[in-house]
Every structure is written in C-alpha cells, then in structure tokens.
Design a protein around this motif. Structure first.
Motif, PDB file in Angstrom:
ATOM      1  N   CYS A  91       0.844  -1.201   0.000  1.00 13.75           N
ATOM      2  CA  CYS A  91       0.000   0.000   0.000  1.00 13.75           C
ATOM      3  C   CYS A  91       0.875   1.245   0.000  1.00 13.75           C
ATOM      4  N   SER A  92       0.457   2.270  -0.731  1.00 10.72           N
ATOM      5  CA  SER A  92       1.153   3.549  -0.712  1.00 10.72           C
ATOM      6  C   SER A  92       0.153   4.651  -1.020  1.00 10.72           C
ATOM      7  N   ILE A  93       0.594   5.895  -0.877  1.00 10.17           N
ATOM      8  CA  ILE A  93      -0.245   7.055  -1.169  1.00 10.17           C
ATOM      9  C   ILE A  93       0.266   7.717  -2.436  1.00 10.17           C
ATOM     10  N   VAL A  94      -0.658   8.114  -3.300  1.00 13.13           N
ATOM     11  CA  VAL A  94      -0.301   8.808  -4.528  1.00 13.13           C
ATOM     12  C   VAL A  94      -0.950  10.194  -4.520  1.00 13.13           C
ATOM     13  N   ARG A  95      -0.262  11.137  -5.127  1.00 13.67           N
ATOM     14  CA  ARG A  95      -0.739  12.528  -5.186  1.00 13.67           C
ATOM     15  C   ARG A  95      -0.394  13.106  -6.548  1.00 13.67           C
ATOM     16  N   ASN A  96      -1.174  14.044  -7.005  1.00 14.45           N
ATOM     17  CA  ASN A  96      -0.884  14.723  -8.261  1.00 14.45           C
ATOM     18  C   ASN A  96       0.597  15.128  -8.284  1.00 14.45           C
ATOM     19  N   PRO A  97       1.394  14.575  -9.212  1.00 17.99           N
ATOM     20  CA  PRO A  97       2.832  14.863  -9.201  1.00 17.99           C
ATOM     21  C   PRO A  97       3.166  16.338  -9.391  1.00 17.99           C
ATOM     22  N   PHE A  98       2.333  17.069 -10.119  1.00 18.30           N
ATOM     23  CA  PHE A  98       2.589  18.503 -10.277  1.00 18.30           C
ATOM     24  C   PHE A  98       2.490  19.210  -8.924  1.00 18.30           C
ATOM     25  N   ASP A  99       1.605  18.733  -8.089  1.00 22.30           N
ATOM     26  CA  ASP A  99       1.447  19.278  -6.742  1.00 22.30           C
ATOM     27  C   ASP A  99       2.601  18.845  -5.841  1.00 22.30           C
ATOM     28  N   VAL A 100       3.017  17.587  -5.980  1.00 21.05           N
ATOM     29  CA  VAL A 100       4.114  17.062  -5.164  1.00 21.05           C
ATOM     30  C   VAL A 100       5.375  17.894  -5.340  1.00 21.05           C
ATOM     31  N   TYR A 101       5.686  18.264  -6.590  1.00 19.70           N
ATOM     32  CA  TYR A 101       6.931  18.984  -6.846  1.00 19.70           C
ATOM     33  C   TYR A 101       6.926  20.382  -6.216  1.00 19.70           C
ATOM     34  N   ILE A 102       5.772  21.011  -6.204  1.00 22.86           N
ATOM     35  CA  ILE A 102       5.686  22.327  -5.564  1.00 22.86           C
ATOM     36  C   ILE A 102       5.780  22.176  -4.052  1.00 22.86           C
ATOM     37  N   SER A 103       5.092  21.163  -3.514  1.00 22.88           N
ATOM     38  CA  SER A 103       5.136  20.929  -2.077  1.00 22.88           C
ATOM     39  C   SER A 103       6.557  20.631  -1.610  1.00 22.88           C
ATOM     40  N   LEU A 104       7.282  19.826  -2.368  1.00 20.44           N
ATOM     41  CA  LEU A 104       8.676  19.533  -2.033  1.00 20.44           C
ATOM     42  C   LEU A 104       9.537  20.789  -2.063  1.00 20.44           C
ATOM     43  N   PHE A 105       9.297  21.625  -3.065  1.00 22.23           N
ATOM     44  CA  PHE A 105      10.070  22.864  -3.198  1.00 22.23           C
ATOM     45  C   PHE A 105       9.903  23.741  -1.959  1.00 22.23           C
ATOM     46  N   TYR A 106       8.658  23.940  -1.532  1.00 22.29           N
ATOM     47  CA  TYR A 106       8.422  24.777  -0.359  1.00 22.29           C
ATOM     48  C   TYR A 106       8.908  24.104   0.927  1.00 22.29           C
ATOM     49  N   TYR A 107       8.744  22.798   1.011  1.00 26.67           N
ATOM     50  CA  TYR A 107       9.178  22.073   2.212  1.00 26.67           C
ATOM     51  C   TYR A 107      10.686  22.196   2.410  1.00 26.67           C
ATOM     52  N   GLN A 108      11.435  22.105   1.320  1.00 29.33           N
ATOM     53  CA  GLN A 108      12.888  22.153   1.407  1.00 29.33           C
ATOM     54  C   GLN A 108      13.438  23.567   1.495  1.00 29.33           C
ATOM     55  N   ASN A 109      12.695  24.551   0.971  1.00 30.75           N
ATOM     56  CA  ASN A 109      13.219  25.921   0.879  1.00 30.75           C
ATOM     57  C   ASN A 109      12.485  26.929   1.758  1.00 30.75           C
ATOM     58  N   GLY A 110      11.412  26.499   2.406  1.00 26.29           N
ATOM     59  CA  GLY A 110      10.656  27.406   3.263  1.00 26.29           C
ATOM     60  C   GLY A 110       9.442  27.969   2.553  1.00 26.29           C
ATOM     61  N   SER A 111       8.442  28.328   3.330  1.00 24.67           N
ATOM     62  CA  SER A 111       7.177  28.801   2.761  1.00 24.67           C
ATOM     63  C   SER A 111       7.305  30.124   2.028  1.00 24.67           C
TER      64      SER A 111
END
Length: 223
Positions: A91-111
């Motif tokens: 089992c795993s979770i999937v998310r819109n990849p276009f959204d994932v890349y933005i979320s990763l960007f903010y998570y790693q670089n700050g809001s």
C-alpha cells in the motif's frame, strides 16, 4: 514504513503525501511483532501522546537500522524476503505529481521561497535528487508493485475502502483525519498549479514524462 503482519499489509511511504499522518494512524493497530520505522522526534512524541505503538523491530540484532522511513520497494522486498513480500498487500499514497513537486520545493526551501526558482532548483540545484523520487516506493525494476493506492485527493473514500477490505483496521480514517503531522494536509487550493507551471514549461514537460504512470492511471491534470 509500517508492516502489519497479521493484516498482511506493508505501507511504503512516499514523500509529500501526508504519509507521516497515515503511518501514525496505522501504528494504532500494530502489535509487538510488527515493524514500524522511526519518524521525526516531534512526530514520535505525537504518536506517544496518542498511545500508539512507536518505532520497533527496525534494527537487526547488532543494532543496525535495516528498515528506514522512506525505504524503497526494492530494498523492502530484499529485507523482508520474497516469501513475505509475495503474500502481503503493498500500500502507498499517490498525489498529483505537479502538486508534489511544488510541495517539495516549499518544504525544502521554506514557505517564503521564490517560486520563480522552481525549475532552476530542480534542474540545477539540490532538487534534482527528487525528480521521480516517489517511484522508489511504487516500482521495482520498472514493474509497478503497489496493490492498493490511497489517493491524496480522496483520502476518506480510499481509506474507508481499505477498512472494508481489512476489518481489523476499522476506524483508521477517523484516526487519520484527526492527526496533523508535519503541518497536516496542505490543500491544493493554496496555489494555482496552472499559473505556476505556465512559467516553468521545461519542468512541466519533465514531470509529464517522468510521471506518465500517475497521470494516466489516476487522471491527474497534466496541465
């Protein structure tokens, strides 16, 4: 990662999909022989406050860590062995990849990070290591191995289907929906995907290519 032996389920944790909240909720059902990998100290404290099982059985007899939080599917298969791997539901979770890349960007670089640097960060900066990253949990040697995907955008529906399939997990969604690990679930409404990727056509094309599987299987907006 969480492995529930009696329920014959292994949860492989992808990135930026609310996986920490989900694995905390799953740990509510863990028994002494199950495997739970460590999470951040703050999230471990939350799990302890809830009275759920904490990280356990992730070390070998010499104290070396053999099961990690974001363990890849190929490594999990190797560590668990083919007999167990072949009989459990992955089992795993999937998310819109276009959204994932933005979320990763903010998570790693700050809001407050400059979104105009999105393409630069992924192609020329530290973000390059994240390109296609969640496929480590979804694929083994180019073969998709996940038996059950929980869609980030449809948590309630998909987790309740999991409860129906595995009655021992009854109440999982109720538990999950009340957990807000790592700032909880970020709404897609917090940013306009079309507007952002309009200014990042090269990255957009790269995501389309890398994540054709998710786009085709789940109908995610390819922009």
């Amino acid at each position: 990662m969480v492995f529930l032996n009696n329920e014959k389920i292994i949860f492989l944790k992808a990135r930026k999909v609310a996986g920490t909240s989900f694995e905390i909720a799953l740990s509510r059902f863990a028994k002494a022989e199950d495997i739970i990998t460590p999470i951040s100290p703050n999230d471990e404290r939350l799990r302890e406050e809830l009275g759920f099982a904490s990280c356990q059985n992730y070390l070998d007899q010499n104290g070396n860590q053999i099961f990690k939080n974001h363990i890849s599917a190929s490594e999990a298969k190797k560590k668990l062995g083919c007999t167990i791997w072949n009989e459990v539901e992955k089992c795993s979770i999937v998310r819109n990849p276009f959204d994932v890349y933005i979320s990763l960007f903010y998570y790693q670089n700050g809001s407050a990070a400059d979104i105009s640097k999105l393409t630069e960060w992924y192609f020329d900066g530290k973000g390059s290591s994240y390109l296609g990253i969640n496929h480590q949990q979804y694929f083994v040697k180019d073969k998709m191995i996940i038996d059950r995907f929980v869609r980030y955008e449809n948590f309630e529906e998909d987790i309740q289907k999991l409860e129906e399939a595995v009655p021992a997990l009854k109440g999982l969604y109720s538990i999950f929906s009340n957990i807000k690990a790592k700032s909880g679930i970020r709404s897609n409404a917090s940013y306009d995907l079309d507007a952002i990727y309009y200014n990042h056509p090269e990255l957009k094309d790269k995501i389309r290519s890398l994540h054709s599987f998710e786009i085709a299987k789940f109908g995610y907006h390819a922009l």
